[in-house]
Write a protein that holds these residues in place. Sequence first.
Motif, PDB file in Angstrom:
ATOM      1  N   GLY A 436       0.778  -1.230   0.000  1.00 37.09           N
ATOM      2  CA  GLY A 436       0.000   0.000   0.000  1.00 37.09           C
ATOM      3  C   GLY A 436       0.806   1.274   0.000  1.00 37.09           C
ATOM      4  O   GLY A 436       0.230   2.374  -0.027  1.00 37.09           O
ATOM      5  N   ASP A 437       2.148   1.205   0.021  1.00 39.33           N
ATOM      6  CA  ASP A 437       2.968   2.419   0.001  1.00 39.33           C
ATOM      7  C   ASP A 437       2.753   3.203  -1.289  1.00 39.33           C
ATOM      8  O   ASP A 437       2.593   2.626  -2.369  1.00 39.33           O
ATOM      9  CB  ASP A 437       4.460   2.072   0.126  1.00 39.33           C
ATOM     10  N   VAL A 438       2.746   4.536  -1.137  1.00 43.42           N
ATOM     11  CA  VAL A 438       2.719   5.424  -2.300  1.00 43.42           C
ATOM     12  C   VAL A 438       4.143   5.935  -2.513  1.00 43.42           C
ATOM     13  O   VAL A 438       4.730   6.539  -1.610  1.00 43.42           O
ATOM     14  CB  VAL A 438       1.752   6.602  -2.093  1.00 43.42           C
ATOM     15  N   VAL A 439       4.701   5.685  -3.696  1.00 42.88           N
ATOM     16  CA  VAL A 439       6.115   5.963  -3.943  1.00 42.88           C
ATOM     17  C   VAL A 439       6.255   7.002  -5.051  1.00 42.88           C
ATOM     18  O   VAL A 439       5.741   6.814  -6.157  1.00 42.88           O
ATOM     19  CB  VAL A 439       6.873   4.679  -4.344  1.00 42.88           C
ATOM     20  N   GLU A 440       6.937   8.088  -4.735  1.00 45.73           N
ATOM     21  CA  GLU A 440       7.252   9.119  -5.735  1.00 45.73           C
ATOM     22  C   GLU A 440       8.751   9.094  -5.987  1.00 45.73           C
ATOM     23  O   GLU A 440       9.544   9.235  -5.051  1.00 45.73           O
ATOM     24  CB  GLU A 440       6.822  10.500  -5.233  1.00 45.73           C
ATOM     25  N   ILE A 441       9.135   8.903  -7.228  1.00 48.34           N
ATOM     26  CA  ILE A 441      10.551   8.815  -7.587  1.00 48.34           C
ATOM     27  C   ILE A 441      11.055  10.186  -8.038  1.00 48.34           C
ATOM     28  O   ILE A 441      10.442  10.840  -8.891  1.00 48.34           O
ATOM     29  CB  ILE A 441      10.770   7.777  -8.707  1.00 48.34           C
ATOM     30  N   LEU A 442      12.152  10.621  -7.455  1.00 48.63           N
ATOM     31  CA  LEU A 442      12.799  11.874  -7.848  1.00 48.63           C
ATOM     32  C   LEU A 442      13.922  11.545  -8.814  1.00 48.63           C
ATOM     33  O   LEU A 442      14.734  10.649  -8.553  1.00 48.63           O
ATOM     34  CB  LEU A 442      13.354  12.584  -6.612  1.00 48.63           C
ATOM     35  N   LYS A 443      13.989  12.245  -9.938  1.00 48.69           N
ATOM     36  CA  LYS A 443      14.990  11.903 -10.945  1.00 48.69           C
ATOM     37  C   LYS A 443      15.838  13.108 -11.323  1.00 48.69           C
ATOM     38  O   LYS A 443      15.453  14.261 -11.119  1.00 48.69           O
ATOM     39  CB  LYS A 443      14.325  11.325 -12.196  1.00 48.69           C
ATOM     40  N   GLY A 444      17.027  12.820 -11.857  1.00 47.51           N
ATOM     41  CA  GLY A 444      17.931  13.857 -12.332  1.00 47.51           C
ATOM     42  C   GLY A 444      18.345  13.568 -13.761  1.00 47.51           C
ATOM     43  O   GLY A 444      18.539  12.405 -14.135  1.00 47.51           O
ATOM     44  N   LYS A 445      18.488  14.600 -14.574  1.00 50.05           N
ATOM     45  CA  LYS A 445      18.798  14.412 -16.006  1.00 50.05           C
ATOM     46  C   LYS A 445      20.124  13.703 -16.215  1.00 50.05           C
ATOM     47  O   LYS A 445      20.265  12.889 -17.125  1.00 50.05           O
ATOM     48  CB  LYS A 445      18.811  15.768 -16.717  1.00 50.05           C
TER      49      LYS A 445
END
Length: 697
Positions: A436-445
């Motif tokens: 049930g975790d909500v995961v937001e991925i942070l990315k770099g170019k």
Amino acid sequence: MLRQYELVERVKEYDPDADEAMLNRAYVYTVQKHGTQTRASGDPYFSHPVEVAGLMTDLQLDQETIATALLHDTVEDTLATIDDIEANFGGDVARLVDGVTKLSKIEQMPENERAAENLRKFLLAMSEDIRVLLVKLGDRLHNMRTLHFIKKPEKRQRIARETMDIYAPLAERVGMYEYMREMQMLAFEQLEPEAYETITQRLDQIRQEDGGQVDAIALDMKHALAEAGLTVEVSGREKHPYSIWRKMAERHVSFEQVTDIMAFRIITDNVADCYRAMGVLHTTWQFLPGRFKDYISTPKTNGYRSLHTSLIYGKSMRVEVQIRTREMHQTNEFGLAAHWAYKQGDKPDGQVGWLRDLIEIVDASHDPEELLEHTRMAIYQDRIFAFTPKGALFQLPKGSTAVDFAFAVHTDLGAQTVGAKINGRHMPLRTQLNNGDVVEILKGKNAEPQMSWLGFVVTGKARAAIRRAVRLKERAEVAEIGQKLYDEIASRVPAKIGKKALRAAIARLEMEDEDDLYYAIGSAKIADREVMEALVPGCTEGLADDDAEWLRSGKSLSIRGLTPGVGYKLAECCHPVPGDRIVGIRKPNEGVEVHAIDCHELASGIDTDWLDLSWGKRSRGAVGRLRVTLYDRPGTLAEMAGIFAKNVVNVKSLEQVQLDHPFTTYEVDLEVQDLAHLTRILSALRASDSVAQAERA
């Protein structure tokens, strides 16, 4: 064994329009081709494909699949060819047979390579048509049913292990639970015979002592649900031995401590009744918190739908209960095969999206071990559910991290990951996800996968992508060194080298492009003399030993103190070079091994003949090994390559041995003139701002 008319009648019962003539031809063809061949059981060999075809009729599959089942071993085990199959039964059947067939040349490979290559071809074939998998699963199930006839225990073990590692998980992933359970049972009996026997005996004992307790519990449940106005079917059974053994292993408990060995299934008329039945059970008996799972609102990736719960019956007995509709039950037991509608062109593509991940793994895997490891990871692990911020659902193996989640969403997102928010909070990338975790991925170019991620990711897709990215980065770095070394090589040929001469040299060396050449030079896969000869044919004839090209001349070292004709080799533990004081260790049947006098191996108390040796006149071209730690920033590898080029040294190999940001450590093998030459290179490296540390390995 099914007779010809019985098989055809089975197909006609669910498909009246089936091509009866083709089915008859396929039956006769397999009987004729297999002829007098027999199985380990003594039965005619053709009984096997006929029985596999019978399994396919149980699943009500189309006529092409039935024909494929009949013909699936003809190309491998008889003189028939794929062209023969196509001529007699059409291109569709020929393609399916080709997908199921294991090519005979693969049998000559070492075991892991053979298994990996079979798996590679199989995955690619079934990604194009899932019927390949359905026939293969039927083939393996029947082989497992007759496995006990094989006399060699090691062969039975190998087949059982492959079934447990590959085929049972694949059956689970397409929702064919009946096949999965039977395969696991039969494989478990071979792999753990003592455990199988013990658990089976205990189950028999419980069955004799409980006085019909399973039936009594099922009847109680049915009465409770009937009083609530629900018409249902209730059935109960003990869990099968493999399931109990696995639970014992996972929980580290004995058989007596496994309390939930009974499982019950409730079949309802519709979805609403499933939830009503769940409510009745939870108000009649105490349920175990944390053991309720709703696979109806959130189905598994293989299409499995059901409600799961665990109840305490009586005072202490735990029982598992599954609640589903009849339609769900049919799909759950036989998965994709239960609603196969291929003739209408309705491929159930949504059910096999996980195949795309497997194909990515096939493309990214570097060697057989890696392919087998990643595939097993991808197809056989307990799952959890996690969501993107927009609500998209992803199923992952237990223990998955934010990095695994990123690669599950998309390979490019995984490669660009720099951080993650889990349920709105910044968390380390190695954090394991929960249901049930909500995961937001942070990315770099400019981000790229890190080698250190391999220490915590668990999905095959993530591991394959990370290893592939690391290999590509290493290749680029080695090619960068190779380009520096190429410039030094090109400066020694008696002509100015332009693009045309370089292209001609690449063609002579049978390489693809400049990058291939630079990589071959940097990784020492090609000698400098070969490169020079390819650039200007004939230019290496008559090179003097004492010229600057001594180290590419191919002349061997000479060592004093050896009996003429006695073979020797330089020890790889200390890599002695001319200028080191050396001794020889005489080894039986191996000649003499030459060590530096301060080699740690000599201090380990080797009990053998020692020889006092010294270097001869032709003592050039020995390989010394350095351990160099560079700052992990752009240009440091190029600077190291420049130092090697200025010191006219041939790089024999370069290997990254440690990555500990902000440092990267390499082991470099260099072909040098002598100890003084190696010392000058060490001094130059230590003076460089790009080098944190340089030592002789």
